[in-house]
Design an enzyme around this catalytic site. Structure first.
Site, PDB file in Angstrom:
ATOM      1  N   ASP A  46       0.850  -1.185   0.000  1.00  0.00           N
ATOM      2  CA  ASP A  46       0.000   0.000   0.000  1.00  0.00           C
ATOM      3  C   ASP A  46       0.889   1.239   0.000  1.00  0.00           C
ATOM      4  O   ASP A  46       1.984   1.227   0.574  1.00  0.00           O
ATOM      5  CB  ASP A  46      -0.896   0.023   1.238  1.00  0.00           C
ATOM      6  CG  ASP A  46      -2.047  -0.969   1.111  1.00  0.00           C
ATOM      7  OD1 ASP A  46      -2.610  -1.087   0.021  1.00  0.00           O
ATOM      8  OD2 ASP A  46      -2.345  -1.635   2.119  1.00  0.00           O
TER       9      ASP A  46
ATOM     10  N   THR B  86     -16.357  19.318  14.609  1.00  0.00           N
ATOM     11  CA  THR B  86     -16.217  20.609  13.927  1.00  0.00           C
ATOM     12  C   THR B  86     -15.512  20.467  12.581  1.00  0.00           C
ATOM     13  O   THR B  86     -15.853  21.151  11.613  1.00  0.00           O
ATOM     14  CB  THR B  86     -15.426  21.596  14.804  1.00  0.00           C
ATOM     15  OG1 THR B  86     -14.105  21.075  15.033  1.00  0.00           O
ATOM     16  CG2 THR B  86     -16.112  21.800  16.150  1.00  0.00           C
TER      17      THR B  86
ATOM     18  N   GLU C 124       0.425  17.682  10.944  1.00  0.00           N
ATOM     19  CA  GLU C 124       0.080  18.709   9.966  1.00  0.00           C
ATOM     20  C   GLU C 124       0.326  20.105  10.524  1.00  0.00           C
ATOM     21  O   GLU C 124       0.872  20.985   9.843  1.00  0.00           O
ATOM     22  CB  GLU C 124      -1.389  18.565   9.541  1.00  0.00           C
ATOM     23  CG  GLU C 124      -1.688  17.306   8.747  1.00  0.00           C
ATOM     24  CD  GLU C 124      -1.986  16.120   9.652  1.00  0.00           C
ATOM     25  OE1 GLU C 124      -1.776  16.236  10.880  1.00  0.00           O
ATOM     26  OE2 GLU C 124      -2.408  15.073   9.130  1.00  0.00           O
TER      27      GLU C 124
ATOM     28  N   SER D 195     -11.558  18.572  16.096  1.00  0.00           N
ATOM     29  CA  SER D 195     -12.454  17.500  16.537  1.00  0.00           C
ATOM     30  C   SER D 195     -13.245  17.019  15.340  1.00  0.00           C
ATOM     31  O   SER D 195     -13.433  17.747  14.357  1.00  0.00           O
ATOM     32  CB  SER D 195     -13.405  17.999  17.633  1.00  0.00           C
ATOM     33  OG  SER D 195     -14.344  18.920  17.096  1.00  0.00           O
TER      34      SER D 195
ATOM     35  N   ASP E 206      -0.974  23.763  17.728  1.00  0.00           N
ATOM     36  CA  ASP E 206      -1.461  22.522  17.119  1.00  0.00           C
ATOM     37  C   ASP E 206      -0.326  21.500  17.119  1.00  0.00           C
ATOM     38  O   ASP E 206       0.680  21.672  16.433  1.00  0.00           O
ATOM     39  CB  ASP E 206      -1.923  22.809  15.681  1.00  0.00           C
ATOM     40  CG  ASP E 206      -2.609  21.605  15.053  1.00  0.00           C
ATOM     41  OD1 ASP E 206      -2.522  20.493  15.628  1.00  0.00           O
ATOM     42  OD2 ASP E 206      -3.223  21.770  13.978  1.00  0.00           O
TER      43      ASP E 206
END
Length: 662
Positions: free
Chosen positions: A292, A365, A333, A362, A329
């Site tokens: 994969d 959202t 990403e 989340s 964050d």
């Protein structure tokens, strides 16, 4: 298993019911028993019984005992490793209380009382009592006792969970899918236990070959005995026994069981459970490997590569907004967005965002970012931002579509009611994957990549990684079809899978590895299970399979080469009365009995010398079959002839210096 147990098991190995499984060592044990009687009753066997010969008979008996003992010892050492693995697995099993749901009520029961189909409730910081499937709720599960990975894994409805792991957040409802004794850990324990006794097809084939060689030399020695009697020459049976043991391939015969067991142990060291030795051995013969893209060829972790501004918006403003929304964050990403912005000399100080509240991503959202009162900067999926914030922008829609067509991921950035621009995220090749694919090519293994990406993206990653072929926009059925196609070409196929839809292809492949995080159907269909759920381990297994085959082949070559050297020592010593055979006495050993003893000592100690190599394996580097054959012949063929001459001559000299003159 301690040293005492290893020695005891080695002595238990003298049981003929055990040795008969290994014809070479079975004949050696019979020779050992016969030598005992010769030493005890020499006159009954019509052999000389002077003091010199009695010392020789006793020495032969001791050396034959040690030959069988060292062979059993090599097997015991391998089995001790397997036992250690089994014990560590048994320690994973945890008996705990379970919250059994029965007609809406909770009943506290012992975990070993649960049956397939039972529904249990698992709360935060509780042990999951049995293997099952999440049917309600979600939460992070600590599987470190199974996988060794300390980071908890998110489990959602439909995901499988393993008994004895711990739920560290939230609350889940689990449907038990196994009965007592059938859990994943129980299966692993049984696999390891069974793998100790199971012989692989190649090992069986080699055993048959060794049995045939042993039978031939048994006939040869019996013929020498008959011809000698017919010629009026009284043969010494003990010397004929030594000749037989020197002729038959005792070295590889003594090490063969250890090599087979070590194969399973090595796979276990990779945190992989092999259901059979056959699966490990098949890995050494693989012609095609199906991989994969995501998680195997690529990192599976998207990285920010470019900022696209909206009309009438400066690109630096987009980068600045993306940076502010991502400073707190901690996702892969988010970190890559910060890195990209700073690489373009965009930065903000703490005072600029100190009054903002960070909004984590989340599933409800679909976005993350920062907010201060009515002011916000969010980044997320186009659909989520459009629906949740009631935003529409055709230009942004177009940018997102272009990024998607290239195989990337589009993350729009919105602030105070409008789109500022888009962040492009791209997956990247795993470090070193190109070299590993190149190593597979050196072994003439064809690589096939499956991906849900479009043709352009698939072709790009295939080209970058050096993949031979790919299937873009692949569906579950494509895996099965490709395996069938390769099998029709009479090629050995390896593949990985983790989903129920992978089960048909896994059951068809010769080497099939399932991820521990995968479904039960995938685990049942596979012949290997990776506890760490690391797809690239399939390549490691292929390398390991090659190493096992090379180890067995190298030691077989070395054993046969050793026998050739011993012939040049024992045959001239046996027939010293025939000067015509003097040209065979390359080492010019003048004492026949001492020469025979030196050869038998070498025959005994070489097993001990090679045990570490049998357990560790011969060093293997990817190369063509012809290169491997050439290396095998030079090192283990030529070296296997020269090495015994040197060692036997040294032993002969040491016997002379020790005053042993038979």
């Amino acid at each position: 298993m301690n040293i005492r147990e290893i020695v005891i098991n080695s002595l238990k190995g003298f049981d003929p019911r055990n040795e008969i499984k290994n014809p070479v060592m079975f004949i050696t044990e019979i020779a050992f028993v016969l030598s005992i009687f010769i030493a005890a009753f020499p006159s009954s066997f019509n052999v000389p019984s002077s003091g010199v010969y009695m010392d020789f008979y006793i020495s032969v008996t001791v050396l034959l005992f040690l030959t069988v003992f060292f062979s059993n010892l090599s097997t015991s050492l391998s089995e001790s490793q397997s036992k250690a693995i089994t014990e560590s697995l048994e320690k994973m099993k945890v008996s705990t209380k379970a919250n059994l749901l029965n007609d809406g009520k909770i009943e506290i029961v012992e975990s070993d009382k649960l049956r397939k189909g039972d529904i249990v409730l698992v709360r935060k910081n509780e042990i999951i009592p049995a293997d099952g499937e999440v049917i309600k709720g979600s939460g992070y599960v600590n599987e470190s006792n199974i996988t060794g990975e300390s980071r908890p894994v998110l489990k959602l409805v439909g995901d499988s969970v393993t008994g004895s792991t711990m739920l560290v957040t939230d609350e889940i409802t689990v449907r038990v899918n196994v009965n007592p004794g059938e859990s994943f850990i129980d299966s692993m324990i049984n696999m390891v236990k069974n793998s100790v006794r199971e012989r692989t097809p190649n090992e069986i084939a080699l055993s048959i070959f060794l049995s045939g060689v042993t039978l031939i030399f048994l006939i040869v020695v019996a013929s020498i005995f008959s011809i000698s009697n017919y010629s009026g020459v009284r043969p010494n049976i003990d010397i004929l026994i030594v000749l037989l043991i020197a002729l038959i391939p005792t070295t590889i015969g003594g090490l063969l069981p250890a090599i087979g067991i070590a194969a399973i142990n090595k796979v276990s060291q990779y945190n992989i459970i092999a259901k059979s030795g056959k699966a490990v051995e098949n890995a050494g013969d693989i012609d095609t490997i199906i991989l994969d893209k995501t998680g195997t060829i690529t990192m599976g972790e998207r990285e920010a590569v470019k900022f696209y501004p909206n009309m009438n918006v400066d690109e630096r403003d987009v980068a600045r907004a993306a940076l502010m929304s991502s400073l707190n964050d901690e996702t892969i990403e988010g970190i890559s967005i910060v890195r990209l912005a700073r690489s373009e000399n965009i930065d903000v100080n703490d005072d600029e965002i100190k009054d903002y509240e960070f909004i984590p991503f989340s599933s409800e959202t679909g976005f993350s970012g920062i907010r201060k009162g009515d002011h916000y900067i969010y980044k997320g999926s186009l659909r989520s931002l459009s629906e949740k914030l009631n935003l529409q922008d055709q230009y942004i829609n177009g940018i997102c579509k272009q990024i998607s067509l290239k195989g990337g991921t589009a993350i729009p950035v919105a602030s105070d009611g409008k789109f500022l621009g888009v962040i492009e995220l791209n997956d990247i090749l795993k470090p070193g994957i190109k070299d590993r694919i190149n190593d597979l090519h050196k072994m003439n293994i064809e690589t096939v990549m499956l991906t849900g990406d479009d043709e352009v993206t698939a072709a790009y990653f295939a080209r970058e990684a050096g993949i031979d072929d790919f299937i873009a926009n692949s569906k579950p059925q494509d895996k099965y079809n490709r395996v069938v196609m390769e099998k029709e070409r009479e090629r050995m196929v390896a593949m990985i899978g983790d989903g129920t839809n992978d089960a048909p292809a896994l059951s068809k492949a010769d080497v099939a590895m399932a991820m521990n995080t995968g479904t039960q159907a995938a685990k049942d269909a596979a012949n290997m299970i990776d506890l760490d759920s690391t797809p690239t381990k399939l390549i490691d297994v292929i390398f390991l399979g090659k190493q096992i085959l090379i180890t067995r082949g190298s030691l077989t070559t070395f054993s046969i080469a050793n026998d050739i050297s011993k012939y040049f020592v024992i045959i001239p010593a046996m027939f010293y009365m025939f000067p015509e055979l003097g040209f065979l006495n390359i080492l010019d050993l003048t004492d026949p009995l001492r020469a025979i003893t030196a050869a038998l000592i070498f025959n005994t100690i070489i097993i001990v010398i090679l045990v570490p190599l049998a357990l560790r394996g011969v060093k293997y580097s990817p190369s063509s079959a012809s290169d491997l054959l050439k290396r095998n012949i030079i090192i283990y063929g030529f070296g296997g002839i020269v090495f015994p001459f040197i060692v036997i001559y040294i032993i002969y000299l040491l016997l002379s210096l020790g005053g042993i003159a038979w």
